[in-house]
Design a protein around this motif. Structure first.
Motif, PDB file in Angstrom:
ATOM      1  N   ARG A 129       4.151 -28.891 -56.515  1.00  0.00           N
ATOM      2  CA  ARG A 129       3.853 -28.747 -55.280  1.00  0.00           C
ATOM      3  C   ARG A 129       4.231 -27.500 -54.723  1.00  0.00           C
ATOM      4  NH1 ARG A 129       1.109 -31.642 -51.764  1.00  0.00           N
ATOM      5  NH2 ARG A 129       1.448 -31.731 -49.219  1.00  0.00           N
ATOM      6  N   CYS A 130       5.577 -27.344 -55.043  1.00  0.00           N
ATOM      7  CA  CYS A 130       6.075 -25.882 -54.497  1.00  0.00           C
ATOM      8  C   CYS A 130       5.365 -24.805 -55.192  1.00  0.00           C
ATOM      9  CB  CYS A 130       7.754 -25.999 -55.155  1.00  0.00           C
ATOM     10  SG  CYS A 130       8.563 -24.579 -54.512  1.00  0.00           S
ATOM     11  N   ARG A 131       5.184 -24.816 -56.394  1.00  0.00           N
ATOM     12  CA  ARG A 131       4.615 -23.666 -57.110  1.00  0.00           C
ATOM     13  C   ARG A 131       2.978 -23.503 -56.592  1.00  0.00           C
ATOM     14  NH1 ARG A 131       4.574 -25.649 -61.993  1.00  0.00           N
ATOM     15  NH2 ARG A 131       2.635 -26.825 -61.678  1.00  0.00           N
ATOM     16  N   HIS A 132       2.378 -24.688 -56.223  1.00  0.00           N
ATOM     17  CA  HIS A 132       1.102 -24.466 -55.640  1.00  0.00           C
ATOM     18  C   HIS A 132       1.121 -23.772 -54.252  1.00  0.00           C
ATOM     19  CE1 HIS A 132      -3.166 -25.622 -54.891  1.00  0.00           C
ATOM     20  NE2 HIS A 132      -2.789 -25.946 -53.839  1.00  0.00           N
ATOM     21  N   ILE A 133       1.970 -23.997 -53.530  1.00  0.00           N
ATOM     22  CA  ILE A 133       1.990 -23.627 -52.024  1.00  0.00           C
ATOM     23  C   ILE A 133       2.450 -22.042 -52.355  1.00  0.00           C
ATOM     24  CG2 ILE A 133       3.465 -23.653 -49.889  1.00  0.00           C
ATOM     25  CD1 ILE A 133       3.555 -26.693 -50.330  1.00  0.00           C
ATOM     26  N   PHE A 134       3.330 -21.682 -53.116  1.00  0.00           N
ATOM     27  CA  PHE A 134       3.852 -20.439 -53.321  1.00  0.00           C
ATOM     28  C   PHE A 134       2.668 -19.491 -53.893  1.00  0.00           C
ATOM     29  CE2 PHE A 134       5.812 -17.014 -55.963  1.00  0.00           C
ATOM     30  CZ  PHE A 134       6.560 -16.589 -54.971  1.00  0.00           C
ATOM     31  N   VAL A 135       2.079 -20.192 -54.576  1.00  0.00           N
ATOM     32  CA  VAL A 135       0.911 -19.257 -55.411  1.00  0.00           C
ATOM     33  C   VAL A 135      -0.364 -18.956 -54.212  1.00  0.00           C
ATOM     34  CG1 VAL A 135      -1.037 -19.511 -56.904  1.00  0.00           C
ATOM     35  CG2 VAL A 135       1.200 -20.008 -57.644  1.00  0.00           C
ATOM     36  N   LEU A 136      -0.571 -20.008 -53.483  1.00  0.00           N
ATOM     37  CA  LEU A 136      -1.513 -19.698 -52.160  1.00  0.00           C
ATOM     38  C   LEU A 136      -0.969 -18.926 -51.187  1.00  0.00           C
ATOM     39  CD1 LEU A 136      -2.410 -23.541 -51.438  1.00  0.00           C
ATOM     40  CD2 LEU A 136      -3.929 -21.861 -52.648  1.00  0.00           C
ATOM     41  N   SER A 137       0.476 -18.746 -50.983  1.00  0.00           N
ATOM     42  CA  SER A 137       1.020 -17.842 -50.275  1.00  0.00           C
ATOM     43  C   SER A 137       0.971 -16.255 -50.855  1.00  0.00           C
ATOM     44  CB  SER A 137       2.369 -18.286 -49.818  1.00  0.00           C
ATOM     45  OG  SER A 137       3.072 -17.384 -49.009  1.00  0.00           O
TER      46      SER A 137
END
Length: 187
Positions: A129-137
């Motif tokens: 989840r952290c990775r997904h949010i970071f990539v989106l950002s």
């Protein structure tokens, strides 16, 4: 599905001033805020945004853009780098900016590719989840609000995950790697 941006780009290629104006109105403010968060000089940021849109218009017939928003943010990053390259700045500024020269020679490009891969490897180690949010950002240039809406979570939860990712990356990257990464750690 044809997106609004692809319609605007089609119009720009066909010399439609209203399509160009629509792109400017849609993105110029966000691009300015992005540049201002780095440079902190209003007139310089205004010049950078103007240069990006002048270039977009000038290259409208020859450049193929598949995704407008990332293209514009990348163009701003390039202009920011040019600004700093042409002015003196300290190692502290370089570390704070986490910037690289996109017009560097072949050996530097290879070095950048290696550093980029190191960063991506570290990003891959983040919790899902952290990775997904970071990539989106950082890679898709979405705002915290856009991410929160997309994932149906609070803006604060997005901020917390991005902070967690940044802390992890800072703690796991070597100092010289941090000094050259390409704006992805920029807050």
């Amino acid at each position: 599905m044809i997106t609004e941006d692809s319609e605007f780009l089609k119009g720009v290629k066909e010399d439609d001033n209203s399509s160009f104006k629509a792109i400017y109105e849609k993105y110029s403010r966000d691009l300015f805020v992005y540049a201002y968060n780095i440079i902190k000089e209003k007139t310089v940021c205004e010049d950078i945004i103007q240069e990006v849109f002048i270039s977009l218009w000038a290259k409208r017939k020859t450049t193929t853009i598949t995704s407008l928003k990332p293209y514009l943010f990348q163009a701003v990053k390039f202009q920011i780098f040019n600004h700093f390259r042409n002015n003196k700045f300290s190692r502290e500024d370089l570390t704070r900016l986490n910037i690289i020269d996109v017009s560097m020679n072949v050996s530097q490009k290879l070095e950048y590719s290696e550093l980029d891969q190191i960063i991506r490897d570290h990003v891959a180690k983040l919790p899902k989840r952290c990775r997904h949010i970071f990539v989106l950002s950082r890679y898709h240039h979405k705002s915290n609000k856009e991410i929160a809406d997309e994932l149906e979570i609070s803006v604060q939860a997005v901020k917390n995950q991005i902070s967690k990712a940044l802390a992890f990356l800072r703690n796991n990257l070597q100092l010289e790697e941090v000094a050259f990464i390409s704006l992805i750690l920029l807050q």
